[in-house]
Structure formats: structure tokens, C-alpha cells
Design an enzyme around this catalytic site. Structure first.
Site, PDB file in Angstrom:
ATOM      1  N   LYS A  40      47.260 -16.140  33.424  1.00 35.36           N
ATOM      2  CA  LYS A  40      46.124 -16.462  34.305  1.00 35.36           C
ATOM      3  C   LYS A  40      46.632 -17.097  35.609  1.00 35.36           C
ATOM      4  O   LYS A  40      47.431 -18.029  35.564  1.00 35.36           O
ATOM      5  CB  LYS A  40      45.183 -17.447  33.585  1.00 35.36           C
ATOM      6  N   ASN A 100      32.787  -2.342  39.499  1.00 36.01           N
ATOM      7  CA  ASN A 100      31.542  -2.022  40.213  1.00 36.01           C
ATOM      8  C   ASN A 100      30.373  -2.044  39.230  1.00 36.01           C
ATOM      9  O   ASN A 100      30.566  -2.289  38.046  1.00 36.01           O
ATOM     10  CB  ASN A 100      31.667  -0.658  40.912  1.00 36.01           C
ATOM     11  N   LYS A 116      37.574  17.945  47.647  1.00 36.04           N
ATOM     12  CA  LYS A 116      38.024  17.789  46.255  1.00 36.04           C
ATOM     13  C   LYS A 116      37.957  19.108  45.476  1.00 36.04           C
ATOM     14  O   LYS A 116      38.132  19.131  44.271  1.00 36.04           O
ATOM     15  CB  LYS A 116      37.193  16.696  45.574  1.00 36.04           C
ATOM     16  N   PHE A 125      30.531  13.737  41.608  1.00 29.25           N
ATOM     17  CA  PHE A 125      29.372  12.954  42.008  1.00 29.25           C
ATOM     18  C   PHE A 125      29.682  12.279  43.337  1.00 29.25           C
ATOM     19  O   PHE A 125      30.848  12.042  43.653  1.00 29.25           O
ATOM     20  CB  PHE A 125      29.057  11.873  40.961  1.00 29.25           C
ATOM     21  N   LYS A 143      33.089  15.603  50.524  1.00 29.03           N
ATOM     22  CA  LYS A 143      33.699  15.384  49.206  1.00 29.03           C
ATOM     23  C   LYS A 143      33.772  16.694  48.409  1.00 29.03           C
ATOM     24  O   LYS A 143      34.779  16.987  47.785  1.00 29.03           O
ATOM     25  CB  LYS A 143      32.918  14.327  48.417  1.00 29.03           C
ATOM     26  N   ASP A 150      38.461   2.555  43.969  1.00 33.32           N
ATOM     27  CA  ASP A 150      39.373   3.242  44.884  1.00 33.32           C
ATOM     28  C   ASP A 150      40.715   2.519  44.997  1.00 33.32           C
ATOM     29  O   ASP A 150      41.717   3.117  45.368  1.00 33.32           O
ATOM     30  CB  ASP A 150      38.723   3.346  46.275  1.00 33.32           C
TER      31      ASP A 150
HETATM   32  N1  CTP Z   1      36.614   9.843  42.281  1.00 33.15           N
HETATM   33  C1  CTP Z   1      37.820  10.028  41.616  1.00 33.15           C
HETATM   34  N2  CTP Z   1      38.875   9.202  41.864  1.00 33.15           N
HETATM   35  C2  CTP Z   1      38.780   8.218  42.778  1.00 33.15           C
HETATM   36  C3  CTP Z   1      37.543   8.024  43.464  1.00 33.15           C
HETATM   37  C4  CTP Z   1      36.476   8.850  43.182  1.00 33.15           C
HETATM   38  O1  CTP Z   1      37.918  10.940  40.795  1.00 33.15           O
HETATM   39  N3  CTP Z   1      39.820   7.435  43.014  1.00 33.15           N
HETATM   40  C5  CTP Z   1      35.504  10.783  41.997  1.00 33.15           C
HETATM   41  C6  CTP Z   1      34.240  10.139  41.441  1.00 33.15           C
HETATM   42  O2  CTP Z   1      34.230  10.149  40.031  1.00 33.15           O
HETATM   43  C7  CTP Z   1      33.158  11.045  41.999  1.00 33.15           C
HETATM   44  C8  CTP Z   1      33.728  11.531  43.320  1.00 33.15           C
HETATM   45  O3  CTP Z   1      35.144  11.342  43.233  1.00 33.15           O
HETATM   46  O4  CTP Z   1      32.959  12.182  41.182  1.00 33.15           O
HETATM   47  C9  CTP Z   1      33.217  10.807  44.535  1.00 33.15           C
HETATM   48  O5  CTP Z   1      33.339   9.409  44.344  1.00 33.15           O
HETATM   49  P1  CTP Z   1      32.807   8.374  45.422  1.00 33.15           P
HETATM   50  O6  CTP Z   1      33.111   7.001  44.929  1.00 33.15           O
HETATM   51  O7  CTP Z   1      31.403   8.731  45.809  1.00 33.15           O
HETATM   52  O8  CTP Z   1      33.663   8.735  46.710  1.00 33.15           O
HETATM   53  P2  CTP Z   1      35.149   8.502  47.130  1.00 33.15           P
HETATM   54  O9  CTP Z   1      35.873   9.810  47.060  1.00 33.15           O
HETATM   55  O10 CTP Z   1      35.768   7.362  46.364  1.00 33.15           O
HETATM   56  O11 CTP Z   1      34.983   8.136  48.675  1.00 33.15           O
HETATM   57  P3  CTP Z   1      34.316   6.824  49.337  1.00 33.15           P
HETATM   58  O12 CTP Z   1      34.470   5.694  48.313  1.00 33.15           O
HETATM   59  O13 CTP Z   1      35.134   6.636  50.558  1.00 33.15           O
HETATM   60  O14 CTP Z   1      32.875   7.172  49.603  1.00 33.15           O
END
Ligand code: CTP
Length: 419
Positions: free
Chosen positions: A301, A222, A354, A336, A350, A291
Site C-alpha cells: 500500500k 469507470n 478499428k 461499442f 471508431k 484507456d
Molecule cells: N476498446 C478496446 N480497448 C481499449 C479501449 C476501447 O477494445 N483500450 C473498445 C471498447 O470495448 C469499445 C470500443 O473500443 O467497444 C470503443 O471504446 P470507447 O471507450 O468508446 O472509445 P476509445 O476507443 O477508448 O476512444 P475514446 O476513449 O478516446 O473515446
């Protein structure tokens, strides 16, 4: 030092009379104030009064001002350091939310690039109307500061929410924005960090993106730059903590005095965070974790085959949720949330799911917020309430986050830090 430029736009509401007090107070304190009035606003308070108090002409018309070379909406929008719409009636909020520019005030709002504030004032049913609420939500998500109206007896002889905030409240909000703007342009002053309130604390910050490899050449990732996480780690060190950055691949230099644990994938990050969390006081998950990862990792490759390629992904562990489940006594956990819509609602889910003590939510679409910028516009979510902060540097925000976490650990009121 040149004094700050404050632009105030009045739309039609009886609350317009309160703006005389505000303009008078700001001018007396040495601020440069200019005023735009809509036609309806001028029926409530005459331009002569506001011109006398601001020591400036009051702008009402797109055309036909005294200076014919001036394009008022462009010049005023460029001039302003901060732009307050007060009173903001339902109509001007709707125009601002939908990008209409059919008079001087709405065109200037469209052209403005400075921080924006609005102080709504209207009948309670107009305020509660879903259209007005949706417009306020849109403006909030774009980074506007909305100064909530108060409950009370309204001019229309109905009681309810809709009475514009008092001039002192408007002034306080303008000054907070101007201070944040200054903070965004300056590193925190040495004197503010010469006490080391985090001495003896261990702070672990994750930052940057993760990369999920498909083969030795390609990966899924990302746009995270790591700037916010690095700024927090720097702030932690400056405030006296022992700071560790668990960092995905970024092009930033490690802040001085901060230990860096490099990681690549979400699984690497999980392993490192579990290890680092063991004796951490404060954990801040600012990393943008992928995710999903590829189900199969190819050692060589991958070669081109057919016209369509389907790749299977499997879910990565939720690292923050895992840390939340295994929180040690006294440990404070901050997550975050990066959203593109319904910021507060999504972020609250969240925070709760969490098991975080604090969650920093920002909207990718807000000006001055997001991945590549040096500034941020965020909301701080606590289990029982939310605080919306204005534009500030990522480093200044780092200081706020850490001091807030310290207050939470000590059982003190975190709002003293935030407000
Ligand atoms: N996070 C994490 N592990 C993951 C995904 C996210 O620890 N696999 C943490 C990120 O570092 C952040 C928080 O969870 O502190 C929220 O991340 P975000 O990407 O906004 O949300 P997601 O929980 O991944 O949900 P979505 O992508 O569905 O919005």
C-alpha cells in the site's frame, strides 16, 4: 388493455393539414389522441377539426381551459406515452433544443418525460440553416426521433428538403416507439426465441469495466455496470449460441448457460479476448476498457507523502482494434462507443479505425441510455450507413445486435432486422 396515449403538438406550418389524416387514422385504430396547437398552427387548421377527429378538446392555452383545476402542460406531459411534434417548425425546434417554455406547446415539451418525436416542416433554407441543423442534432442526441422531411416543391414555391413526412410515415414511427416501449417493459416472448437462429455459433461478449491497480488497495476504473454486455450474452444463449462472457468486476449474476471468464485489468482482458476470439463467429466488445494503466504497480500500500501526488499512466492496448486487425474469415466484429458529444461523427471514426462490421453508439447524456440503466437508446453504425433506434430494453437490443450480426455474416440485408 388500455390503449396507448398519443400526444401531438402542432406548430405553424402549412403541413398542419396532414395531421388531420394522422389523428383520424390513429383514433380509428383505438388509440387515445390529444392535440396541442400553437396560435400559428390554428391559423392553418382549426381546433374544431382536430377536436372532432380526436374526440377530445384541443389544447391551445396555458390558462383558461374549461377545467380550471388542470395545469395543462403538466397533465398532458404526464398523460402522454409518446409525444410527436408535427409539423415542427424551426421555432419550436429551437425552443425545444434550448429549453424555452413560453407557451403551452413548449412548456409541455419541457415537462415531458416520454419518448419524443419531431417531424420538421419548413422552407429549405430555414431547414438547412446551421442553427436549425444544430438544434436537430441536439434533440437527436437527447434521444428524440427526428422524422426527416422529404425533398419536393415547398409551399413557398421553392424546391428542396423541408416537406413534412407523410401521415403514414409519422404513424409508422409512433408505432415503432410504442412497440419498443412495450418491449422495454417485457422480456422477449418465449415464442420469439423458440427458433434458435444462432445454433452452432460461438458468441464472445466482453462486459463491465476494467480495474487498473495502483497498489493492493486502490485502482483506476469507470462506472460500467456490465448490464448491456450481460444482456447480449443472455440473448446469445437464448438464440441458441454457445455464449462466453469475458467479464470485468461487476455485481451481476451470470446468465444461465453462459460461460464466464473473469478478468480484472485491460491486459487480462486482451489476453482472454485473443484466446476466445480464435474460434468465435461473433465478437462483441461491450466492455468499458480503461484507456490507461499506472506505469508502476506498487506491491505494498502506497503511503501518503507530500501535498501533491503525480502518478504516471501508460496507454493500454486497443483490444478491439487488435481483434479488427486479426479478424478471421467469416468472423463478425461489433464494437461499442460511448460518447458525450458528436455521437455519430466520433463513432464512425471508431468503426473505421478499428475495422468493425458494426458499431453500437450511445450518448451517456441521453435519457434511458448509459451505464446503470436497464434500457438503451443507440445508433447502429455500418460502414455505409447509420440507423437510429428508439428506447428499448438492453435485452431487446441484444437480440437486435445478434440478429443483425447473423444477417451480416450471411451477406443478407441487416436493415430488415433493424427497421
Ligand atoms: N476498446 C478496446 N480497448 C481499449 C479501449 C476501447 O477494445 N483500450 C473498445 C471498447 O470495448 C469499445 C470500443 O473500443 O467497444 C470503443 O471504446 P470507447 O471507450 O468508446 O472509445 P476509445 O476507443 O477508448 O476512444 P475514446 O476513449 O478516446 O473515446
Amino acid at each position: 388493455m388500455e390503449s396507448a396515449h398519443i400526444l401531438i403538438g402542432l406548430s405553424g406550418s402549412i403541413a398542419a393539414f396532414k395531421i388531420a389524416t394522422l389523428v383520424s387514422s390513429l383514433t380509428k385504430q383505438g388509440y387515445e389522441v390529444r392535440v396541442i396547437e400553437t396560435k400559428h398552427a390554428a391559423s392553418f387548421i382549426g381546433p374544431l377539426t382536430l377536436a372532432a377527429l380526436s374526440h377530445n378538446e384541443v389544447y391551445m392555452d396555458e390558462f383558461g381551459g374549461t377545467n380550471e383545476a388542470m395545469i395543462p402542460h403538466i397533465e398532458l406531459s404526464r398523460w402522454a406515452d409518446v409525444f410527436l411534434i408535427a409539423p415542427a417548425d424551426a421555432n419550436i425546434l429551437a425552443k425545444a433544443a434550448h429549453g424555452l417554455g413560453d407557451d403551452l406547446l413548449s412548456s409541455t415539451i419541457l415537462a415531458a418525460t416520454c419518448p419524443m418525436l419531431a417531424a420538421p416542416a419548413m422552407n429549405v433554407h430555414m431547414y438547412e440553416n446551421p442553427a436549425t441543423q444544430a438544434n436537430l442534432q441536439t434533440l437527436h442526441e437527447r434521444g428524440w426521433t427526428i422524422i426527416d422531411p422529404a425533398y419536393g416543391m415547398l409551399a413557398c414555391q421553392e424546391a428542396g428538403k423541408g416537406r413534412m413526412a407523410e401521415p403514414e410515415e409519422l404513424e409508422k414511427n409512433i408505432k415503432a416507439i410504442l412497440e419498443n416501449k412495450t418491449a422495454a417493459n417485457e422480456a422477449p416472448a418465449e415464442s420469439s426465441i423458440d427458433q434458435k437462429p444462432l445454433a452452432g455459433k460461438r458468441v464472445v461478449v466482453s462486459a463491465g469495466p476494467t480495474q487498473e491497480a495502483l497498489d493492493p488497495v486502490r485502482f483506476l476504473s469507470n462506472h460500467s455496470s456490465g448490464k448491456q454486455g450481460y444482456a447480449i450474452a443472455k440473448a446469445a444463449h437464448d438464440l441458441g449460441a454457445e455464449a462466453t462472457l469475458v467479464s470485468g468486476p461487476v455485481s451481476l449474476e451470470a446468465p444461465e448457460g453462459v460461460r464466464v471468464v473473469p478478468i480484472v485489468s485491460a491486459l487480462d482482458l486482451e489476453k482472454a479476448m485473443i484466446e476466445e476470439a480464435k474460434d468465435a463467429d461473433f465478437i462483441i466488445m461491450a466492455a468499458a476498457v480503461a484507456d490507461y494503466r499506472f506505469k508502476d504497480h506498487h506491491e505494498q500500500k502506497m503511503k501518503k507523502t507530500g501535498d501533491v501526488l503525480t502518478l504516471e499512466l501508460v496507454k493500454n492496448p486497443d483490444i478491439l482494434a487488435g481483434l479488427g486487425q486479426n479478424k478471421k474469415p467469416g468472423q463478425i466484429l461489433c464494437g461499442f462507443a460511448m460518447e458525450t458529444e458528436n455521437l455519430d461523427t466520433n463513432a464512425l471514426v471508431k468503426l473505421e479505425s478499428k475495422n468493425c462490421d458494426l458499431l453500437i453508439a450511445n450518448n451517456l447524456r441521453t435519457k434511458g441510455a448509459g451505464f446503470q440503466t436497464d434500457t438503451n437508446v443507440v445508433s447502429l453504425l455500418f460502414p455505409d450507413h447509420t440507423e437510429h433506434l428508439g428506447l428499448q430494453s438492453k435485452e431487446a437490443l441484444g437480440h437486435t445486435i445478434l440478429k443483425t450480426m447473423l444477417a451480416l455474416q450471411k451477406g443478407e440485408d441487416p436493415n430488415v432486422i433493424v427497421r
